[in-house]
Structure formats: C-alpha cells, structure tokens
Design a protein around this motif. Structure first.
Motif, mmCIF file in Angstrom:
data_model
loop_
_atom_site.group_PDB
_atom_site.id
_atom_site.type_symbol
_atom_site.label_atom_id
_atom_site.label_comp_id
_atom_site.label_asym_id
_atom_site.label_seq_id
_atom_site.Cartn_x
_atom_site.Cartn_y
_atom_site.Cartn_z
ATOM 1 N N GLU A 106 -13.060 27.130 -25.754
ATOM 2 C CA GLU A 106 -12.769 26.851 -24.348
ATOM 3 C C GLU A 106 -13.935 26.069 -23.742
ATOM 4 N N GLY A 107 -13.602 25.072 -22.944
ATOM 5 C CA GLY A 107 -14.622 24.256 -22.293
ATOM 6 C C GLY A 107 -14.984 22.993 -23.072
ATOM 7 N N TRP A 108 -14.470 22.858 -24.300
ATOM 8 C CA TRP A 108 -14.715 21.646 -25.084
ATOM 9 C C TRP A 108 -13.545 20.693 -24.864
ATOM 10 N N LEU A 109 -13.824 19.482 -24.422
ATOM 11 C CA LEU A 109 -12.789 18.491 -24.167
ATOM 12 C C LEU A 109 -13.036 17.257 -25.035
ATOM 13 N N SER A 134 -19.529 22.700 -18.316
ATOM 14 C CA SER A 134 -19.974 23.942 -17.704
ATOM 15 C C SER A 134 -18.787 24.599 -17.013
ATOM 16 N N MET A 135 -18.601 25.863 -17.235
ATOM 17 C CA MET A 135 -17.504 26.591 -16.584
ATOM 18 C C MET A 135 -17.889 26.983 -15.159
ATOM 19 N N ASP A 138 -18.878 23.113 -11.569
ATOM 20 C CA ASP A 138 -17.974 22.004 -11.268
ATOM 21 C C ASP A 138 -17.637 21.158 -12.502
ATOM 22 N N ASN A 139 -17.480 21.797 -13.650
ATOM 23 C CA ASN A 139 -17.118 21.130 -14.901
ATOM 24 C C ASN A 139 -18.076 20.019 -15.306
ATOM 25 N N GLU A 140 -19.334 20.150 -14.968
ATOM 26 C CA GLU A 140 -20.350 19.174 -15.348
ATOM 27 C C GLU A 140 -20.497 19.157 -16.873
#
Length: 189
Positions: A106-109, A134-135, A138-140
């Motif tokens: 989760e969090g890897w795009l 970053s969860m 702000d999804n940095e």
C-alpha cells in the motif's frame, strides 16, 4: 528509410511489436491496424484492421522451447506477464496465460510502464518502477523504487481439451529492490 504503411493517417502510435524468426517484424498500431515489415524486401504489408497482438503492449519475446510469445499485457491496470500463440492459429490469437509476479505494498504507485527482459530458456526479468507516497503528508513522494523480479515459465502438461495446447505455470525466483531516493529512474534495460 522505409516509408510508413500507406493508408495511415498522421503518425500512428505503435502499441506492440514482435520480431519474427526470419526477416519479418510485426507492428500493431492504435487505430490504423497492424502491419508486417519484411526487412529483406523493404516492404510493408497490412495484416488486418484489427490488432493481431491484442493482449500485449510493447515488445514481444519469442520462446522457442515453448513455441509461444511472451510480453506484458496491454491492460493498463494489470500489466502482467502474458503468453500467446501468435503463429500457429488460423484465427485470432488466443491468450495462453497471464501471471502476476509482484504485488506492491500500500502506498506504492507505479509511475512508469514495466520493462521485460528475456533471459533465455523461458526465464525473464521484470522491472517495475514505483513512487512511495507518504500516507500522512498529503501523498508526498518520499522515495522512488525499482523492483526487479526473476521468473521462469514452465510447461505443466496439457489443458485436457484435446487441442494439444500446453498448460503453463510461472515460478517466481527472487525480487530485489533498488531505492533511488528522490532520483526518478526511467529506464533500466
């Protein structure tokens, strides 16, 4: 330089391609059909208005031991290793199988299309490119990662319907990560 195939409008986007044993190269385009380039005769031949390489995106690799073509699937949400018999069928090619070699946390795009390298003897290395977000903040983007996975595709018998088609399975060997920090890696092979 060869002229583009006649009848195309503008510059068609090549969606998949395969070098065939001998002098032919198959090219599928979006919206303009598919073509065969005979490199010995320097001629183009339009094969079909429909794409003959419908399951794949990018380069296809032929594995003579299995008499099948391998590549990454065309479905954007599921870029899987896939196999098809493109030559022996008189009709539209059929997908033999597809396999998922890596599921990101989760969090890897994924920020780039994966790359496939044929290592010979039905072995491949697949590289996938990810941003880790970053969860909390702000999804940095906090890191970039490339994952290399070694896989082998093996026959496991026939599918039992009498048509002689082989069943395949994929064995995942290892996955290795390369963390590049804030540097974005765009190409490996």
């Amino acid at each position: 330089m060869l002229d583009p195939p006649t009848g195309t409008t503008g510059r068609p986007k090549i969606t998949s391609y395969a070098c065939v044993v001998g002098s032919d190269i198959y090219i599928s385009t979006r919206g303009n059909g598919s073509y065969c380039l005979d490199t010995e005769m320097n001629t183009w031949l339009q094969l079909a208005k429909e794409m003959p390489l419908p399951f794949f995106s990018g380069k296809l690799e032929y594995v003579p031991e299995l008499k099948l073509w391998f590549g990454l699937s065309a479905e954007p949400s599921r870029r899987l290793l896939a196999a098809a018999d493109l030559i022996s069928s008189d009709s539209q090619p059929q997908l033999i199988g597809d396999w998922n070699e890596f599921t990101p946390p989760e969090g890897w795009l994924e920020y780039q299309e994966p790359q496939l390298v044929n290592l010979g003897s039905a072995r491949f290395c697949i590289s996938r490119f990810f941003h880790i977000r970053s969860m909390d903040n702000d999804n940095e983007v906090i890191d970039s990662v490339v994952v290399f996975t070694g896989v082998e595709v093996m026959p496991v018998g026939h599918n039992g319907d009498g048509n002689g088609k082989v069943k395949l399975r994929m064995e995942k060997h290892k996955s290795r990560c390369c963390v590049s920090g804030s540097t974005m890696i765009c190409s490996i092979f």
